[in-house]
Scaffold this active site. Structure first.
Site, mmCIF file in Angstrom:
data_model
loop_
_atom_site.group_PDB
_atom_site.id
_atom_site.type_symbol
_atom_site.label_atom_id
_atom_site.label_comp_id
_atom_site.label_asym_id
_atom_site.label_seq_id
_atom_site.Cartn_x
_atom_site.Cartn_y
_atom_site.Cartn_z
ATOM 1 N N LYS A 19 24.953 -26.327 -21.409
ATOM 2 C CA LYS A 19 24.023 -25.338 -21.610
ATOM 3 C C LYS A 19 24.335 -24.196 -20.843
ATOM 4 O O LYS A 19 24.504 -24.188 -19.651
ATOM 5 C CB LYS A 19 22.667 -25.816 -21.267
ATOM 6 C CG LYS A 19 21.465 -24.788 -21.707
ATOM 7 C CD LYS A 19 20.160 -25.221 -20.829
ATOM 8 C CE LYS A 19 20.057 -24.495 -19.709
ATOM 9 N NZ LYS A 19 19.996 -23.009 -19.812
ATOM 10 N N GLU A 94 26.281 -27.251 -7.496
ATOM 11 C CA GLU A 94 26.799 -26.222 -6.723
ATOM 12 C C GLU A 94 25.541 -25.363 -6.779
ATOM 13 O O GLU A 94 25.293 -24.320 -7.696
ATOM 14 C CB GLU A 94 28.078 -25.743 -7.366
ATOM 15 C CG GLU A 94 28.987 -24.729 -6.575
ATOM 16 C CD GLU A 94 28.314 -23.114 -6.483
ATOM 17 O OE1 GLU A 94 27.634 -22.749 -5.589
ATOM 18 O OE2 GLU A 94 28.665 -22.695 -7.515
ATOM 19 N N CYS A 128 27.396 -16.793 -5.218
ATOM 20 C CA CYS A 128 26.661 -18.037 -4.500
ATOM 21 C C CYS A 128 27.311 -18.184 -3.146
ATOM 22 O O CYS A 128 26.609 -18.265 -2.269
ATOM 23 C CB CYS A 128 26.911 -19.120 -5.185
ATOM 24 S SG CYS A 128 28.358 -19.773 -5.681
ATOM 25 N N GLU A 230 18.310 -16.525 0.554
ATOM 26 C CA GLU A 230 19.292 -15.987 -0.242
ATOM 27 C C GLU A 230 18.779 -14.749 -1.131
ATOM 28 O O GLU A 230 17.836 -15.102 -1.718
ATOM 29 C CB GLU A 230 20.044 -17.015 -1.012
ATOM 30 C CG GLU A 230 20.998 -16.591 -2.036
ATOM 31 C CD GLU A 230 21.656 -17.565 -2.886
ATOM 32 O OE1 GLU A 230 22.831 -17.887 -3.183
ATOM 33 O OE2 GLU A 230 21.064 -18.402 -3.350
#
Length: 330
Positions: A19, A94, A128, A230
């Site tokens: 997906k 991750e 990331c 973040e």
């Protein structure tokens, strides 16, 4: 991200249900046509689109699926862990990061500036592993900040993402654009100094598109949201440190542990610190460069497992022990 999962999974003989992120569905659909054209048997690679809360959750909870690999936010990764527990699926996650980049007073300043700029401003900061916390030794802090701001002003041209002259395009969605702007307000309200940027950028596309000016905050404390959370945008905090121990304490003062970088001419110091930094990856005198033969992944709340390299193959295999008795007894 798709290739990192498709390659090792197929090489190890698995079939796949993939997906795409709902924000970026088109490229994987183009790729799906190429898979068919390449002659893969029907059912080996299956591509679907949909929202994570529906389609992604269905994959994570499905009893016929033995393994889930996910790249995305830490919050979503935690939900996938919960859902995958239904049949104790093997998982590779991750997730988020707040990667530190340490600059010591003996570093090559020009290289540190160039790499630290690329480490956070590339891809609109939507990486990331982005080195979004720059930690600079006290003696060169002011000099570094001014040089970094100059680099941003000269290189980070905001504009049409299809133009060769553009360095920074728009954020991927309106929600992400608004999130970055909210963090800018949080930084100001918490008492950090807005050294550069910090506003919506309207000088492109006739005011259309989700553009944010490259943003730099200084005088940031470790308890501020902009230091701890973040942002996932062209947004960096620059913090000073006294010595190696202070640098290490600040670098590790995070729930994340994905990437990290160290700039120094002292290679012994670099390797000593690399061992002690709580991160899955350390760059010495660079940032964000990688190789498909080298394992990629994090520790703490930046993920579970590794992609790429031989470690990436391990994620899609199970080890089986077979004991054969040849007819004797102890």
């Amino acid at each position: 991200m798709a290739a990192w999962k498709l390659g090792p999974a197929l090489a190890c003989g698995n079939t796949i249900v993939m997906k795409a992120a709902e924000q970026t569905p088109l490229s994987i659909l183009v790729f799906a046509n190429l898979i068919k054209e390449a002659g893969f048997p029907p059912g080996v690679v299956n591509i679907l689109n949909g929202h994570g809360k529906i389609a992604g959750a269905a994959i994570a909870q499905h009893l016929g699926i033995d393994k889930v690999a996910f790249t995305g936010s830490t919050a979503t990764g935690k939900e996938i862990m919960k859902s995958a527990s239904v049949n104790m699926k093997n998982i590779t996650l991750e997730t988020g990061g707040k990667s530190p980049l340490l600059v010591f007073d003996d570093a090559d300043m020009d290289q540190a500036i160039k790499w630290s700029h690329a480490g956070i401003m590339s891809n609109m900061g939507q990486i990331c592993t982005a080195t979004s916390r720059i930690l600079v030794q006290e003696g060169i802090y002011d000099k570094f900040v001014e040089a970094f701001k100059k680099q941003v002003a000269e290189v980070s041209k905001v504009g049409d993402p299809f133009s060769d002259e553009t360095f920074q395009g728009p954020q991927v969605t309106k929600a992400q654009y608004e999130k970055v702007l909210n963090y800018i307000e949080a930084g100001k309200s918490d008492g950090a100094t807005l050294a550069m940027g910090g506003e919506a950028y309207k000088n492109v596309g006739e005011g259309k598109g989700f553009f944010v000016s490259p943003t730099v905050f200084t005088n940031v404390k470790s308890n501020m949201r902009v230091f701890r959370e973040e942002v996932f945008g062209p947004f960096v905090v620059i913090v000073s440190f006294k010595d190696e121990e202070d640098a290490l304490q600040k670098a590790n003062d995070t729930t994340y542990g994905l990437g990290s970088a160290i700039f120094t001419k002292d290679i012994v110091r670099a390797h000593k610190l690399a061992r002690r930094i709580e991160a899955g990856m350390v760059w010495i005198n660079s940032s964000q460069d990688s190789d498909f033969r080298i394992p990629f992944g994090g520790v703490k709340q930046s993920g579970i497992g590794r992609e790429l390299g031989e470690a990436g193959l391990d994620a899609y295999t199970n080890k089986k022990a077979v004991h054969v008795n040849l007819g004797t007894w102890l």
